[in-house]
Motif scaffolding. Structure first.
Motif, PDB file in Angstrom:
ATOM      1  N   ASN A   1      -6.129  24.232   1.380  1.00 14.05           N
ATOM      2  CA  ASN A   1      -6.234  25.120   2.528  1.00 14.05           C
ATOM      3  C   ASN A   1      -6.036  24.421   3.866  1.00 14.05           C
ATOM      4  OD1 ASN A   1      -6.620  27.348   0.899  1.00 14.05           O
ATOM      5  ND2 ASN A   1      -8.834  27.123   0.887  1.00 14.05           N
ATOM      6  N   ALA A   2      -6.094  23.083   3.877  1.00 15.43           N
ATOM      7  CA  ALA A   2      -5.923  22.335   5.121  1.00 15.43           C
ATOM      8  C   ALA A   2      -4.456  22.135   5.487  1.00 15.43           C
ATOM      9  CB  ALA A   2      -6.617  20.974   5.012  1.00 15.43           C
ATOM     10  N   THR A   3      -3.560  22.358   4.558  1.00 13.61           N
ATOM     11  CA  THR A   3      -2.144  22.123   4.819  1.00 13.61           C
ATOM     12  C   THR A   3      -1.504  23.371   5.447  1.00 13.61           C
ATOM     13  OG1 THR A   3      -0.113  21.229   3.886  1.00 13.61           O
ATOM     14  CG2 THR A   3      -1.321  22.827   2.542  1.00 13.61           C
ATOM     15  N   VAL A   4      -0.227  23.290   5.699  1.00 15.93           N
ATOM     16  CA  VAL A   4       0.518  24.402   6.292  1.00 15.93           C
ATOM     17  C   VAL A   4       0.369  25.640   5.402  1.00 15.93           C
ATOM     18  CG1 VAL A   4       2.815  25.191   6.983  1.00 15.93           C
ATOM     19  CG2 VAL A   4       2.169  22.799   7.329  1.00 15.93           C
ATOM     20  N   PRO A   5       0.052  26.786   5.998  1.00 14.94           N
ATOM     21  CA  PRO A   5      -0.140  27.996   5.188  1.00 14.94           C
ATOM     22  C   PRO A   5       1.093  28.350   4.367  1.00 14.94           C
ATOM     23  CG  PRO A   5      -0.884  28.347   7.447  1.00 14.94           C
ATOM     24  CD  PRO A   5      -0.175  27.026   7.421  1.00 14.94           C
ATOM     25  N   GLY A   6       0.858  28.959   3.237  1.00 21.05           N
ATOM     26  CA  GLY A   6       1.935  29.403   2.356  1.00 21.05           C
ATOM     27  C   GLY A   6       2.257  30.848   2.612  1.00 21.05           C
ATOM     28  N   PRO A   7       3.167  31.412   1.881  1.00 18.89           N
ATOM     29  CA  PRO A   7       3.851  30.753   0.771  1.00 18.89           C
ATOM     30  C   PRO A   7       4.960  29.836   1.269  1.00 18.89           C
ATOM     31  CG  PRO A   7       4.639  32.998   0.989  1.00 18.89           C
ATOM     32  CD  PRO A   7       3.531  32.828   1.997  1.00 18.89           C
TER      33      PRO A   7
ATOM     34  N   SER B   1       8.766  28.014   0.123  1.00 20.77           N
ATOM     35  CA  SER B   1       9.908  28.285  -0.752  1.00 20.77           C
ATOM     36  C   SER B   1      10.942  27.171  -0.593  1.00 20.77           C
ATOM     37  CB  SER B   1      10.530  29.647  -0.429  1.00 20.77           C
ATOM     38  OG  SER B   1      10.947  29.689   0.920  1.00 20.77           O
ATOM     39  N   ARG B   2      11.865  27.148  -1.527  1.00 14.10           N
ATOM     40  CA  ARG B   2      12.933  26.152  -1.535  1.00 14.10           C
ATOM     41  C   ARG B   2      14.182  26.788  -0.930  1.00 14.10           C
ATOM     42  NH1 ARG B   2      17.304  25.270  -4.896  1.00 14.10           N
ATOM     43  NH2 ARG B   2      17.931  23.105  -5.074  1.00 14.10           N
TER      44      ARG B   2
ATOM     45  N   ALA C   1       6.515  30.107   5.382  1.00 16.18           N
ATOM     46  CA  ALA C   1       6.846  31.536   5.475  1.00 16.18           C
ATOM     47  C   ALA C   1       7.685  31.862   6.711  1.00 16.18           C
ATOM     48  CB  ALA C   1       5.564  32.358   5.471  1.00 16.18           C
ATOM     49  N   HIS C   2       7.656  30.983   7.716  1.00  9.53           N
ATOM     50  CA  HIS C   2       8.423  31.211   8.947  1.00  9.53           C
ATOM     51  C   HIS C   2       9.746  30.457   8.952  1.00  9.53           C
ATOM     52  CE1 HIS C   2       4.860  33.161  10.483  1.00  9.53           C
ATOM     53  NE2 HIS C   2       4.155  32.084  10.182  1.00  9.53           N
ATOM     54  N   GLY C   3      10.075  29.817   7.842  1.00 10.00           N
ATOM     55  CA  GLY C   3      11.322  29.071   7.759  1.00 10.00           C
ATOM     56  C   GLY C   3      11.241  27.668   8.327  1.00 10.00           C
ATOM     57  N   GLU C   4      10.041  27.233   8.735  1.00  4.21           N
ATOM     58  CA  GLU C   4       9.868  25.877   9.265  1.00  4.21           C
ATOM     59  C   GLU C   4       9.858  24.883   8.108  1.00  4.21           C
ATOM     60  OE1 GLU C   4       9.633  25.014  12.558  1.00  4.21           O
ATOM     61  OE2 GLU C   4      10.078  27.121  12.967  1.00  4.21           O
ATOM     62  N   MET C   5      10.585  23.766   8.286  1.00  8.99           N
ATOM     63  CA  MET C   5      10.704  22.785   7.217  1.00  8.99           C
ATOM     64  C   MET C   5       9.363  22.090   6.970  1.00  8.99           C
ATOM     65  SD  MET C   5      13.253  19.537   6.700  1.00  8.99           S
ATOM     66  CE  MET C   5      12.358  18.345   7.661  1.00  8.99           C
ATOM     67  N   ILE C   6       8.975  22.031   5.694  1.00  7.01           N
ATOM     68  CA  ILE C   6       7.784  21.296   5.273  1.00  7.01           C
ATOM     69  C   ILE C   6       8.200  19.893   4.842  1.00  7.01           C
ATOM     70  CG2 ILE C   6       5.886  21.211   3.596  1.00  7.01           C
ATOM     71  CD1 ILE C   6       5.681  23.562   5.549  1.00  7.01           C
ATOM     72  N   CYS C   7       9.218  19.807   3.995  1.00 11.06           N
ATOM     73  CA  CYS C   7       9.711  18.512   3.541  1.00 11.06           C
ATOM     74  C   CYS C   7      11.103  18.671   2.922  1.00 11.06           C
ATOM     75  CB  CYS C   7       8.761  17.883   2.519  1.00 11.06           C
ATOM     76  SG  CYS C   7       8.567  18.824   1.006  1.00 11.06           S
TER      77      CYS C   7
END
Length: 122
Positions: A14-20, A22-23, A32-38
């Motif tokens: 729960n401390a990380t960037v909220p989901g969901p 996707s690839r 969920a907003h299209g911001e790159m996680i990795c």
């Protein structure tokens, strides 16, 4: 094997960037907003795991915590019911047969072993 601290694991999720998450077709995991996680540098199974674990693991952990709480509740009810029934047996004037007492002792050992075993593995 020692038990994991599921509440700590859930806090990490729960401390990380909220989901969901996707690839993307460009091998990125995005929120969920299209911001790159990795960026994914492995095969498709790895990125699918990463993306799905963001919502899957918290859900699984919450279910496991609820199941453990339900087991604890039901175990307490079982112990209370057993103790009440054994108490009622003392009102019967006839002495229990050795086989009957052995059954009671075996059940007592089983249901109270569960209570102490759970306490020791936390």
């Amino acid at each position: 094997m020692s038990r994991r601290d599921l509440r700590a694991d859930l806090a990490i999720c729960n401390a990380t960037v909220p989901g969901p998450w996707s690839r993307t077709c460009n091998d990125f995991i995005v929120d969920a907003h299209g911001e790159m996680i990795c960026e994914i540098l492995a095969d498709e199974t790895v990125d699918t795991f990463i993306a799905e674990s963001r919502t899957g693991w918290p859900h699984a952990i919450e279910r496991a915590l609820a199941a453990e709480a339900e087991v604890d509740r039901l175990s307490g009810n079982l112990r209370a019911t057993f103790d009440a029934l054994v108490g009622l047996l003392t009102l019967i004037p006839e002495k229990l047969e050795p086989e009957e007492q052995a059954i009671i002792d075996r059940i007592r050992a089983d249901i109270y072993k569960e209570a102490t075993a759970g306490d020791q593995t936390e």
